[in-house]
Enzyme design. Structure first.
Site, PDB file in Angstrom:
ATOM      1  CB  THR A 443      -4.101   4.059   9.298  1.00 34.89           C
ATOM      2  OG1 THR A 443      -4.442   3.499   8.027  1.00 34.89           O
ATOM      3  CG2 THR A 443      -3.570   5.459   9.115  1.00 34.89           C
ATOM      4  CB  CYS A 444      -4.040  -1.394   8.529  1.00 30.17           C
ATOM      5  SG  CYS A 444      -5.089  -0.935   7.135  1.00 30.17           S
ATOM      6  CG  PHE A 445      -0.644  -3.061  10.555  1.00 32.84           C
ATOM      7  CD1 PHE A 445      -1.321  -4.262  10.771  1.00 32.84           C
ATOM      8  CD2 PHE A 445      -0.344  -2.703   9.247  1.00 32.84           C
ATOM      9  CE1 PHE A 445      -1.642  -5.088   9.704  1.00 32.84           C
ATOM     10  CE2 PHE A 445      -0.662  -3.520   8.183  1.00 32.84           C
ATOM     11  CZ  PHE A 445      -1.324  -4.722   8.403  1.00 32.84           C
TER      12      PHE A 445
END
Length: 496
Positions: A443-445
């Site tokens: 989710t961060c990327f």
């Protein structure tokens, strides 16, 4: 743009390029107006916007509430001002009021929030929203007026390093709290019981009027400002009774009826009753609020019957109450919003435009997502698996699309425009390509590891299972057993 031969900026379009087809005109209010008249009006709008673009930066919008001020006169024609002209001025002021301070760091315990739901948490102070409120509401607002990621979060007892994914997850969590029965700030509108339109909309809880609750409403306003500044759309379904006062528009009866079809039921009954028979209705000077609680319209209202002598007063008091039922809560939201964005300029926007700035589009447009996707080896835009993926996503319901977006990006709504994507959706290969393997997200990327499934049916089944059952962030660390263990009750839970 759909009415023109080329997609150009509004003030640059040649009137001769304004060529709507009969089919396009048949769906709008312009269908009965000759094309040459439409083009003439188009020229007037263009010239008006060229002039107003020069004048707007010179206007003192602090005087917008003054009836005879130029700012107030401009507000009355806000619908004629092109969105690009508004946004240009708005972006200038947003940049001028930006802070260069570092993001705040906070720690949130989702186990604590879950246990509080089970045990009871009347004011919602232990919810994810309540914890973030405690951490951020009492710091100086300038620390929230920063670029990009407003805070960095750690989830106590869980893995994950916040490179953006945990931040977006925390926003999704607090939005879920705001529209849940675990937090008393917002309630489903009266129409949610199965009558009328907008049954999925929420309104402020008129009974939530304590100092703590009004302070929490103010923090909701700050969150709206944060969403506007950082383009962090909030997954909230608020009605116009919230949005209109924020852009200095009055609440009208149609706004109330849009969420409460029976709001003026007693008044309508009275209008259809012979004045001499009013006494037999047994109406008193009370009214049911949006929270279904009985409200006295005047002192001793429960004991005062509506008669032909006092019916006009009753009708007046009902209307005043319904139009101002949420004033205390919305004013608190507005106070919080004003600490993060230049709220005077919001009078240039319609309430729908403000809602779009804060919440983005409710619908997850798969074609829009596809236009903002990139593919990493071994995939490309023409890969069989990629085509299968878009077919699968296109077959999803609205709720399933939101689940998918939450799974891959930690948020439930897409940005407003392609320029607002801080990251493109990345589809990449997976180490294990078995039909038994589930997809993996980062989710961060904004990344999806997609196994090479043998069929579209299997891909759909696996993606659905993943998005409906996986609500955890990447486990970069071991889970802390202590955080999930039972804890003693806290006695002091007041804001710090």
């Amino acid at each position: 743009d759909s009415f023109c031969t080329e997609s150009l900026e509004f003030t640059q379009i040649n009137p001769d390029d304004f060529k709507p087809t009969p089919k396009q005109l048949s769906f709008c209010a312009l269908s009965d107006i000759p094309l040459d008249i439409l083009r003439f009006h188009f020229i007037l709008l263009q010239e008006f916007n060229r002039k107003i673009e020069v004048v707007l930066p010179l206007i003192d919008f602090n005087r917008v509430q003054s009836k005879w001020s130029l700012a107030n006169l401009i507000r009355t024609v806000r619908g004629l001002i092109a969105t690009r002209v508004k946004n240009k001025l708005w972006d200038t002021f947003i940049q001028a009021t930006m802070s260069n301070q570092r993001s705040a760091s906070i720690t949130i315990s989702r186990p604590k929030a879950q246990k509080a739901k089970e045990r009871g948490d009347p004011d919602g102070s232990k919810s994810v929203f309540g914890q973030i409120y405690r951490e951020l509401h009492f710091i100086h607002p300038s620390r929230l007026r920063i670029r990009n990621q407003t805070w960095h979060v750690s989830f106590a007892g869980e893995g994950g390093t916040d490179a953006g994914g945990l931040f977006r997850e925390s926003i999704s969590n607090l939005c879920n709290d705001l529209q849940s029965s675990h937090l008393p700030l917002f309630i489903p509108c009266p129409n949610s019981y199965g009558l009328g339109d907008n049954q999925d909309k929420y309104v402020p809880n008129p009974s939530a009027s304590s100092s703590l609750q009004l302070s929490m409403y103010s923090f909701v306003g700050k969150l709206m400002g944060i969403a506007i500044r950082g383009k962090h759309v909030l997954n909230l379904d608020f009605s116009s009774v919230i949005w209109k006062p924020l852009v200095s528009l009055p609440i009208q009866e149609e706004d109330i009826l849009a969420v409460d079809s029976l709001a003026f039921g007693p008044v309508n009954t009275i209008k259809n009753t012979n004045p001499d028979d009013l006494i037999h209705l047994n109406y008193t000077f009370t009214i049911s609020g949006a929270d279904k609680k009985l409200v006295k319209l005047k002192k001793g209202g429960k004991k005062i019957l509506v008669t032909k002598e006092n019916v006009d007063e009753y009708v007046k008091l009902v209307r005043e109450y319904k139009l101002n039922e949420f004033s205390a809560q919305v004013n608190a939201i507005k106070r919080g919003l004003a600490t993060i964005v230049p709220i005077q300029l919001l009078s240039l926007f319609s309430w729908q435009e403000l809602e779009l700035l804060v919440c983005g589009s409710r619908e997850v447009d798969i074609e829009f997502l596809k236009a903002n996707a990139i593919y990493l080896d071994p995939f490309n835009a023409s890969s069989k698996e990629v085509n299968m993926l878009w077919n699968v996503l296109g077959s999803f319901s609205h709720k399933e699309r939101q689940y998918f977006l939450r799974f891959v990006w930690g948020r439930s709504r897409l940005p407003i425009s392609s320029a607002d994507f801080t990251q493109k959706f990345q589809v990449m290969g997976c180490r294990n390509n078995s039909d038994h393997t589930l997809p993996v997200s980062h989710t961060c990327f904004f990344q999806l590891e997609l196994p090479r499934y043998s069929s579209e049916q299997i891909m759909r089944k696996k993606i659905l299972y993943a998005i409906e059952n996986c609500h955890s962030i990447d486990m970069d660390f071991n889970i802390s057993r202590e955080e999930w263990a039972d804890e003693p009750e806290e006695n002091d839970d007041k804001p710090k």
